[in-house]
Design a protein around this motif. Sequence first.
Motif: not given
Length: 183
Positions: A103-120
Motif C-alpha cells: 500500500y504505502e511506505i507508512e505500512a512500515l511504521i505500522l510494524c513498529d507502532l511503539a516508536t510511533f507512540r513514543v514519538h508522538y
Amino acid sequence: MKVGLVGESPHDTKSVQNLLSRMYPELEFKNLISNIHGSMLDHQQTKNKLRKEFEFSKPDVVVFIRDLDALLSNRVELKKRLEYFREFRTVVDKKAVYMLNIYEIEALILCDLATFRVHYGCECAEVGAPHEIEEPKEFLKAIYKRYNEVHNPELFAKLECQLLLERSKHFREFIAKFDRAIN
C-alpha cells in the motif's frame, strides 16, 4: 560502496536512507533525483534525468522505492509497478533493487507502532497485519491527527529494524535482495 535512491517523494527517499544507513553504516546513500513526486517517476523526462544522474554519480546499486497504492492481491497495480521497475532498471545498467511498499511506505511504521507512540506521545494498539491495512497513512492520521508524512524521515531514523524484519515479509524480502546486490 555508493547506493542511489529513487523514490516517489523526497520524504520517502530520506526515510529509507535513514533506515538503511542504520542497518548498513558502511554504505554511502544518495538521492538520485530531486523534486520527484508520485507518478512523475513514470515519465520519460524522469528516465532521462535518472540516466544523467546515474552516469554522474556512478552508484554501485540503485534502490527504487515505490508504493503499490493497493494491496498485494491487486494484480493490475502490481503489474504496473513491476513493468516500471523492468523499464527503469535498464537506465541504471540493471544495478537495481526494488523496494515495493505494500500500500504505502507508512505500512512500515505500522510494524513498529511503539516508536510511533513514543514519538508522538499517543496511545494506540499494535496491528496484526500491517501490510493488509489499506491506506496506512490515513490509519496513522486517525491515531494521531498531527501525524504528517513530512515527519517520516525522523520516524524512520528511530524504527526498530529487527522488528520491521520480523513483522514485514516484504521488507525482509527487500533486504535479502539488497544484501545480494551489495555483496
